[in-house]
Design a protein around this motif. Structure first.
Motif, PDB file in Angstrom:
ATOM      1  N   ILE A  10      -7.543  10.024   6.927  1.00 17.84           N
ATOM      2  CA  ILE A  10      -6.280   9.438   6.501  1.00 17.84           C
ATOM      3  C   ILE A  10      -5.182   9.659   7.546  1.00 17.84           C
ATOM      4  N   GLY A  11      -5.217  10.789   8.233  1.00 18.96           N
ATOM      5  CA  GLY A  11      -4.208  11.043   9.255  1.00 18.96           C
ATOM      6  C   GLY A  11      -4.225  10.014  10.363  1.00 18.96           C
ATOM      7  N   ARG A  12      -5.427   9.614  10.760  1.00 14.13           N
ATOM      8  CA  ARG A  12      -5.532   8.600  11.810  1.00 14.13           C
ATOM      9  C   ARG A  12      -4.997   7.257  11.311  1.00 14.13           C
ATOM     10  N   THR A  13      -5.309   6.904  10.077  1.00  5.81           N
ATOM     11  CA  THR A  13      -4.820   5.633   9.515  1.00  5.81           C
ATOM     12  C   THR A  13      -3.300   5.601   9.482  1.00  5.81           C
ATOM     13  N   VAL A  14      -2.685   6.670   8.990  1.00  7.16           N
ATOM     14  CA  VAL A  14      -1.226   6.731   8.940  1.00  7.16           C
ATOM     15  C   VAL A  14      -0.636   6.641  10.347  1.00  7.16           C
ATOM     16  N   GLY A  15      -1.251   7.358  11.290  1.00  4.08           N
ATOM     17  CA  GLY A  15      -0.756   7.322  12.657  1.00  4.08           C
ATOM     18  C   GLY A  15      -0.812   5.938  13.271  1.00  4.08           C
ATOM     19  N   GLN A  16      -1.886   5.203  13.017  1.00  2.00           N
ATOM     20  CA  GLN A  16      -2.013   3.870  13.604  1.00  2.00           C
ATOM     21  C   GLN A  16      -1.068   2.871  12.940  1.00  2.00           C
ATOM     22  N   LEU A  17      -0.818   3.035  11.658  1.00  3.36           N
ATOM     23  CA  LEU A  17       0.193   2.195  11.016  1.00  3.36           C
ATOM     24  C   LEU A  17       1.569   2.436  11.633  1.00  3.36           C
ATOM     25  N   GLY A  64       4.391   0.012  14.201  1.00  2.00           N
ATOM     26  CA  GLY A  64       5.782  -0.259  13.860  1.00  2.00           C
ATOM     27  C   GLY A  64       6.116  -0.088  12.392  1.00  2.00           C
ATOM     28  N   PHE A  65       5.119   0.232  11.565  1.00  4.02           N
ATOM     29  CA  PHE A  65       5.379   0.428  10.137  1.00  4.02           C
ATOM     30  C   PHE A  65       6.071   1.768   9.891  1.00  4.02           C
ATOM     31  N   GLU A  66       6.844   1.822   8.838  1.00  7.75           N
ATOM     32  CA  GLU A  66       7.333   3.080   8.300  1.00  7.75           C
ATOM     33  C   GLU A  66       6.484   3.397   7.075  1.00  7.75           C
ATOM     34  N   VAL A  67       5.710   4.445   7.144  1.00  5.25           N
ATOM     35  CA  VAL A  67       4.862   4.845   6.019  1.00  5.25           C
ATOM     36  C   VAL A  67       5.726   5.590   5.010  1.00  5.25           C
ATOM     37  N   ARG A  68       5.789   5.059   3.775  1.00  2.00           N
ATOM     38  CA  ARG A  68       6.690   5.596   2.760  1.00  2.00           C
ATOM     39  C   ARG A  68       5.986   6.363   1.650  1.00  2.00           C
ATOM     40  N   ASP A  69       4.701   6.111   1.456  1.00  2.00           N
ATOM     41  CA  ASP A  69       4.032   6.792   0.355  1.00  2.00           C
ATOM     42  C   ASP A  69       2.528   6.784   0.609  1.00  2.00           C
ATOM     43  N   VAL A  70       1.889   7.923   0.342  1.00  2.45           N
ATOM     44  CA  VAL A  70       0.426   8.041   0.397  1.00  2.45           C
ATOM     45  C   VAL A  70      -0.017   8.659  -0.917  1.00  2.45           C
ATOM     46  N   GLU A  71      -0.855   7.936  -1.661  1.00  2.00           N
ATOM     47  CA  GLU A  71      -1.376   8.451  -2.932  1.00  2.00           C
ATOM     48  C   GLU A  71      -2.891   8.585  -2.835  1.00  2.00           C
ATOM     49  N   ALA A  72      -3.380   9.798  -2.996  1.00  5.59           N
ATOM     50  CA  ALA A  72      -4.816  10.062  -2.984  1.00  5.59           C
ATOM     51  C   ALA A  72      -5.374   9.885  -4.389  1.00  5.59           C
ATOM     52  N   ASN A  95      -7.305   6.414  -0.470  1.00  2.05           N
ATOM     53  CA  ASN A  95      -5.853   6.529  -0.476  1.00  2.05           C
ATOM     54  C   ASN A  95      -5.183   5.164  -0.513  1.00  2.05           C
ATOM     55  N   GLN A  96      -4.073   5.103  -1.230  1.00  2.00           N
ATOM     56  CA  GLN A  96      -3.197   3.946  -1.153  1.00  2.00           C
ATOM     57  C   GLN A  96      -2.002   4.328  -0.283  1.00  2.00           C
ATOM     58  N   VAL A  97      -1.835   3.604   0.813  1.00  2.80           N
ATOM     59  CA  VAL A  97      -0.742   3.856   1.746  1.00  2.80           C
ATOM     60  C   VAL A  97       0.245   2.696   1.647  1.00  2.80           C
ATOM     61  N   LEU A  98       1.471   3.009   1.276  1.00  3.16           N
ATOM     62  CA  LEU A  98       2.532   2.004   1.218  1.00  3.16           C
ATOM     63  C   LEU A  98       3.363   2.108   2.490  1.00  3.16           C
ATOM     64  N   ALA A  99       3.442   1.001   3.213  1.00  2.00           N
ATOM     65  CA  ALA A  99       4.181   0.977   4.474  1.00  2.00           C
ATOM     66  C   ALA A  99       5.142  -0.210   4.465  1.00  2.00           C
ATOM     67  N   SER A 134      15.013   0.408   3.835  1.00  4.07           N
ATOM     68  CA  SER A 134      13.609   0.227   3.449  1.00  4.07           C
ATOM     69  C   SER A 134      13.455  -0.626   2.211  1.00  4.07           C
ATOM     70  N   GLY A 135      14.500  -0.676   1.368  1.00  8.90           N
ATOM     71  CA  GLY A 135      14.401  -1.423   0.123  1.00  8.90           C
ATOM     72  C   GLY A 135      13.686  -0.681  -0.972  1.00  8.90           C
ATOM     73  N   LEU A 136      13.304   0.585  -0.747  1.00 11.00           N
ATOM     74  CA  LEU A 136      12.606   1.361  -1.772  1.00 11.00           C
ATOM     75  C   LEU A 136      13.588   2.207  -2.567  1.00 11.00           C
ATOM     76  N   PRO A 137      13.290   2.458  -3.841  1.00  9.06           N
ATOM     77  CA  PRO A 137      14.137   3.364  -4.628  1.00  9.06           C
ATOM     78  C   PRO A 137      14.017   4.781  -4.102  1.00  9.06           C
ATOM     79  N   LEU A 138      14.979   5.621  -4.458  1.00 10.49           N
ATOM     80  CA  LEU A 138      14.944   7.002  -3.986  1.00 10.49           C
ATOM     81  C   LEU A 138      13.757   7.762  -4.568  1.00 10.49           C
ATOM     82  N   ARG A 139      13.355   7.394  -5.791  1.00 12.80           N
ATOM     83  CA  ARG A 139      12.189   8.039  -6.420  1.00 12.80           C
ATOM     84  C   ARG A 139      11.023   7.064  -6.386  1.00 12.80           C
ATOM     85  N   THR A 140      10.309   7.049  -5.266  1.00 12.88           N
ATOM     86  CA  THR A 140       9.255   6.040  -5.089  1.00 12.88           C
ATOM     87  C   THR A 140       8.044   6.269  -5.969  1.00 12.88           C
ATOM     88  N   ARG A 141       7.857   7.491  -6.491  1.00 11.73           N
ATOM     89  CA  ARG A 141       6.659   7.760  -7.269  1.00 11.73           C
ATOM     90  C   ARG A 141       6.695   7.107  -8.650  1.00 11.73           C
TER      91      ARG A 141
END
Length: 438
Positions: free
Chosen positions: A341-348, A352-360, A414-418, A427-434
């Motif tokens: 998962i670390g490699r996936t997040v790094g490549q996103l 140019g993506f901003e990774v905002r949430d990772v849910e395992a 994992n679900q990665v939201l970017a 970002s357009g995301l709420p402060l409480r993304t969960r």
């Protein structure tokens, strides 16, 4: 020949340094091993030749696919008992303990055991793999559009009727989301997963969604019906596309959903408001992953969101030595690759993506796979008729073993939201993304 099972059990204990963890019944009807455990049935001596010529998981899998080996009793319990042999590595080796044990038979100290095992296996050339089940080998660069299309066809063009029996009415072939726990139904859990993806993407009426690897159309149908978007779904499987188009026509949504047989590298009609990629990135491959993330970033409008739902493996001590499992590569997912998962997040992020949430959601996939195995076993006669005995056996072994792999934390999902964050940084995301219900 008498007491073949006893001889096999004794040879296994000598090579492994420990007794076999389950009972064995041989072709001569002899039995050996601990009572009260599942029984490994060696129906033909040919099974031993398969394992001698391909030590480890692949030889055992070929024997299973051909019907030379069977399990009587609980398949999951049997795989749990064999897990240490199949998945744990031998001392100082990258091989499994089972493969290392066969390698050890070359030691002069075990020469008599090796000769006895060869005698038990019987004369003859190495048996060919079940030809209708293994994919045709090919050469050339990995993950070209043409090679990817052939690989996808091998796995997904098995027959829509077969997948209906395994997946159930939802026709979703990725990890479900069991909000109600194991007591819920597979259909409810898949509905919850599709809805979770839509909420994470913050889909709104009038938006345009791209679903990469759309399968049989379940995600685009849900997003259009429940969230009022228009959608494009792409797949490399002709059979999936035909099935999805039929579902869409029956739902009266052909004016709002387009299904294409198209490689993600050929999509040029962005920008999209949102992109979902659910269970597709495992097919991309390490050599193409940077291209994959760059293309998806380009296809999103500024402020647009990507939901990347992907299986992950654990990092290897020596990443350069990572190899795809032979059984999975030859019989199930040709050219499929898993990444940490670390490699996936790094490549996103590099794209140019901003990774905002990772849910395992690892435990959710174990529950999903067990539900699919139960469906397959319930419809076994039909599944065999719709494909072949070998193909049905491949899917049963593959899904049951994967369920245990998720349960034992050998692999995860994992679900990665970017977000393609615009220049002003919003970002357009709420402060409480969960809390995705807000």
């Amino acid at each position: 020949m008498t007491d073949a099972a006893g001889r096999l059990a004794a040879l296994a204990e000598e090579a492994l340094g420990a007794p076999l963890p389950l009972r064995v019944r041989a072709w001569d009807h002899s039995e050996a091993g601990p009572p009260g455990t599942p029984t490994l049935v060696v129906r033909r001596r040919r099974a031993l030749r398969r394992v001698l010529w391909k030590p480890g998981e692949l030889g055992l899998a070929r024997a299973w696919v051909a019907g030379d080996l069977e399990i009587e009793g609980d398949l999951y319990q049997a795989l749990e008992l064999l897990a240490g042999l199949l998945w744990e590595r031998g001392p100082g080796s990258r091989r499994s303990r089972l493969a290392a044990a066969f390698q050890a038979l070359r030691d002069p100290a075990l020469r008599s055991a090796a000769r006895e095992l060869i005698a038990l296996a019987g004369p003859g050339l190495p048996p060919p793999p079940p030809p209708e089940e293994a994919r045709t080998p090919w050469s050339g660069p990995l993950h070209t559009p043409r090679r990817d299309k052939v690989a996808i066809s091998h796995h997904y063009d098995v027959g829509n009727d077969f997948y209906e029996r395994v997946l159930g009415p939802s026709m979703v072939y990725s990890c479900a989301y069991w909000e109600d726990g194991p007591g819920g139904t597979l259909e409810d859990a898949q509905h919850a997963k599709l809805d979770l993806v839509c909420r994470k993407l913050d889909l709104r009426p009038g938006q345009r969604l791209l679903d990469v690897g759309c399968g049989w159309g379940s995600m685009v149908l849900h997003a259009v019906r429940e969230y009022g978007v228009t959608a494009v779904g792409i797949t490399l499987s002709e059979e999936q596309a035909a099935y999805a188009r039929k579902r869409i026509a029956e739902a009266g949504l052909t004016d709002r959903i387009e299904i294409r047989v198209q490689d993600y590298r050929k999509v040029v009609d962005g920008p999209y408001d949102a992109i979902s990629s659910i269970g597709m990135a495992e097919h991309v491959g390490a050599v193409r992953y940077a291209e994959y993330t760059t293309i998806l970033h380009r296809l999103l409008k500024p402020g647009g969101r990507l939901l990347n739902h992907q299986i992950a493996r654990r990092p290897e001590p020596d990443e350069e030595a990572y190899r795809v499992d032979e059984f999975i590569d030859r019989y199930v997912f040709p050219d499929g690759e898993l990444a940490p998962i670390g490699r996936t997040v790094g490549q996103l992020e590099q794209a140019g993506f901003e990774v905002r949430d990772v849910e395992a959601i690892r435990e959710h996939y174990a529950l999903t796979l067990r539900a699919w195995v139960a469906n397959l076993e319930r419809h076994w006669t039909e599944a065999v008729r719709l494909t072949s005995p070998g193909r049905a056996r491949v899917w049963r072994l593959y899904m049951a073993a994967c369920a245990l792999s998720f349960e034992r934390n050998r692999i995860g999902v994992n679900q990665v939201l970017a977000v393609r964050t615009p220049g002003d940084g919003s970002s357009g995301l709420p402060l409480r993304t969960r809390d995705w219900r807000e």
